[in-house]
Scaffold this motif. Sequence first.
Motif, short mmCIF file in Angstrom:
data_model
loop_
_atom_site.label_atom_id
_atom_site.label_comp_id
_atom_site.label_asym_id
_atom_site.label_seq_id
_atom_site.Cartn_x
_atom_site.Cartn_y
_atom_site.Cartn_z
N ASP A 43 7.99 6.31 4.36
CA ASP A 43 8.14 6.96 5.67
C ASP A 43 7.36 6.12 6.67
O ASP A 43 6.14 6.23 6.78
CB ASP A 43 7.59 8.39 5.60
CG ASP A 43 7.81 9.17 6.90
OD1 ASP A 43 7.94 8.53 7.96
OD2 ASP A 43 7.83 10.41 6.85
N SER A 44 8.06 5.25 7.40
CA SER A 44 7.39 4.31 8.29
C SER A 44 6.74 5.01 9.48
O SER A 44 5.77 4.51 10.05
CB SER A 44 8.40 3.27 8.79
OG SER A 44 9.47 3.89 9.49
N GLY A 85 3.71 6.66 7.97
CA GLY A 85 2.87 5.66 7.32
C GLY A 85 2.51 6.05 5.90
O GLY A 85 1.37 5.86 5.47
N THR A 86 3.50 6.56 5.15
CA THR A 86 3.25 7.04 3.79
C THR A 86 4.33 6.54 2.84
O THR A 86 5.43 6.18 3.25
CB THR A 86 3.21 8.58 3.73
OG1 THR A 86 4.52 9.09 4.05
CG2 THR A 86 2.19 9.15 4.69
N LEU A 133 -1.34 5.38 4.63
CA LEU A 133 -1.97 4.24 5.28
C LEU A 133 -2.88 4.71 6.40
O LEU A 133 -2.47 5.48 7.27
CB LEU A 133 -0.91 3.29 5.85
CG LEU A 133 0.07 2.65 4.86
CD1 LEU A 133 1.03 1.73 5.61
CD2 LEU A 133 -0.68 1.89 3.78
N PRO A 142 -5.02 4.30 9.91
CA PRO A 142 -4.59 3.65 11.16
C PRO A 142 -4.99 2.19 11.25
O PRO A 142 -4.26 1.39 11.85
CB PRO A 142 -5.29 4.49 12.25
CG PRO A 142 -5.47 5.84 11.62
CD PRO A 142 -5.75 5.57 10.17
N LEU A 200 -2.64 -4.87 6.29
CA LEU A 200 -1.35 -4.94 5.60
C LEU A 200 -0.97 -6.40 5.43
O LEU A 200 -0.98 -7.18 6.41
CB LEU A 200 -0.27 -4.21 6.39
CG LEU A 200 -0.59 -2.75 6.75
CD1 LEU A 200 0.52 -2.16 7.62
CD2 LEU A 200 -0.79 -1.91 5.49
N ASP A 229 2.32 -6.26 10.77
CA ASP A 229 2.14 -4.94 11.35
C ASP A 229 2.83 -3.90 10.47
O ASP A 229 3.52 -4.23 9.48
CB ASP A 229 2.67 -4.88 12.79
CG ASP A 229 4.14 -5.25 12.90
OD1 ASP A 229 4.90 -5.09 11.90
OD2 ASP A 229 4.55 -5.68 13.98
N GLN A 230 2.66 -2.62 10.81
CA GLN A 230 3.17 -1.55 9.95
C GLN A 230 4.69 -1.57 9.87
O GLN A 230 5.27 -1.33 8.80
CB GLN A 230 2.68 -0.19 10.46
CG GLN A 230 3.09 0.98 9.57
CD GLN A 230 2.32 2.24 9.87
OE1 GLN A 230 1.10 2.23 9.93
NE2 GLN A 230 3.04 3.33 10.07
N SER A 231 5.36 -1.88 10.98
CA SER A 231 6.81 -1.92 10.98
C SER A 231 7.33 -2.98 10.01
O SER A 231 8.26 -2.73 9.21
CB SER A 231 7.34 -2.20 12.39
OG SER A 231 8.74 -2.33 12.39
N PHE A 277 6.77 -1.99 6.30
CA PHE A 277 7.73 -1.03 5.75
C PHE A 277 9.11 -1.65 5.58
O PHE A 277 9.87 -1.25 4.68
CB PHE A 277 7.77 0.23 6.60
CG PHE A 277 6.74 1.25 6.19
CD1 PHE A 277 7.03 2.20 5.22
CD2 PHE A 277 5.47 1.23 6.73
CE1 PHE A 277 6.08 3.12 4.81
CE2 PHE A 277 4.51 2.14 6.34
CZ PHE A 277 4.81 3.09 5.38
#
Length: 568
Positions: free
Chosen positions: A386-387, A390-391, A416, A418, A422, A431-433, A436
């Motif tokens: 789940d982007s 963040g899970t 994840l 904040p 990564l 980055d998070q995007s 994922f």
Amino acid sequence: MTLRFRLLVLIGLLAFIIGCGGGGTSSGGGASGPMTSLYITDDISSAYSSVWVTVKKISLDNAAGKSVVAYNDSTGTQLDLRSLHDNSGSLFALIATASLPSDTYTKVHIFVDQHVSLLPTGQQNAISATIAGADANGLVDVNFAIHQDLSGKGFVIDFPLDQWVLSGGVLTPVARSGDSSTLGDEHRHVKTEWRGTVSGLSGAVPNQTFTLTTKGGNSITIQTSSATAVFNNNGSANPSLANGQKVNVRGLADPATNVINADVVRILVVDDDDNPRAFGPPTNVVPPSGDSLAGTFDVTINNCHGFLPNGAVVHIATDANTKFFTWFGRSLGAADFYATLSTAAAVEVVGTYDANSNTITASYARDIVPGDKADAKAKGVPSNPDSVAGTFDLKVDEADGMYVDADKHPTIHVVLLPDAELLDQNYNSVDQSTFFTDLQSVITNNQEVQVVGTYNADTKTLSVSHAKIDKENSDDGVRALVSGPAGSIDTVGKSLVITATHWQDINLTSGQPVTVHWDQNTVFKDSHMNVITVDQFVTLAASGPVIVVGQIQPDGSINAIKLMALGH
């Protein structure tokens, strides 16, 4: 000189099972009778800050002359008697439980090692004393007469050491029955250590129960929980309790049930249980420097086993053979371990002891840092990403510093944080995007992810501060990261040797040399991530550690993709 403290050994009988009498000797570990619990405490002494003794055997005689052994351990239980008393009175340390026949007993025997260590208040050096009357095995029988049916009653053995006389380095002991009126107060109990074999394992991780049987035949029930650190003492991943294992347990007894609620269960993959051991806050820390892996620190002794302290502190030496751990058993490199010592409340070390230098050369060292239960690591196959939140979930294949019984591949939930770091499969920050997006590819290809963070065993959730895509089946080989001081730099042969202090995705030990090769495609960088020349790298490598990211070769060497020098 008179010693003003007492040793109290409580025998509280908990149940009725009728036993048979007769001549000779029987063991409490196998005799039929009430379950008996033995506790030790002492009275306060202003003359001494520590009084170290070793209890090896406790037995009782009945009117028919039969001696029943309630506790027997050739190594013994080592205790600082002075610590078993505070301003409110006696503190109790559970030493054993045993099955004793219901009977009228006439004499109690406590066999202690003849050697005692006394640390005068305000001093740093201990006095070595000998108790008079030792047998050929170095044991002293301290006994007294009673005439009492102990069934269902609490019984205290009191060593009124204010009547013990120290003269010419020799102690003369006295014993009598004493008071157990505060035994039922759970706040009057202290943590104790247990060594033995697991049987009757039941329950589900992390809430498990098992019977621990000592080598002397005594048994005690152990309870684990989400607060229990369970780990392999050789540093291997995936700890898993099983019947027949040898373990070392430390925890607090419930006075109502005499079940030990375990803080720590150390699985003895390597049997070091009788090796010298010390526990206490670290001081005078000197970390390894340069190419050397030798470091030192002192431990102010709160607890010890396998040696009698000759002072308030014991010196600790670590080297390339030392294995380092966090509180929850995650393996560390030497540099990481020493970095934690500034905030460590205590350290536990196991090794070999040299009395002349008062030094333990540690084979094992574990820190206790407030909050370091967060330091857990897991590796496995992700699912349900789940982007936005963040899970994702993780089917665990490997766990370090967390007890999840990874051999059964449980699924945990990953969140994840904040500010989580990564990394992609090449150790590049993303980055998070992007992470994922890469994660979806990992799921499609049934690959794995590594995560580090805080594990909550009750909710089975890992709050992650670091996550990395683990693309092990890449076309150019298995990638790994190793850091440490560099040596044997050969600019013609394009190779160097790193003495490992940190590593990921490769099985190493602290101090292990790793050969690194580079070629025209290798990228060299400084600590600010600027691209540099080979000559600049060599200059910087002389003044600080280096990091290599590359492919592991069949001979264990690494072909470098990136080499970073952290010197100045």
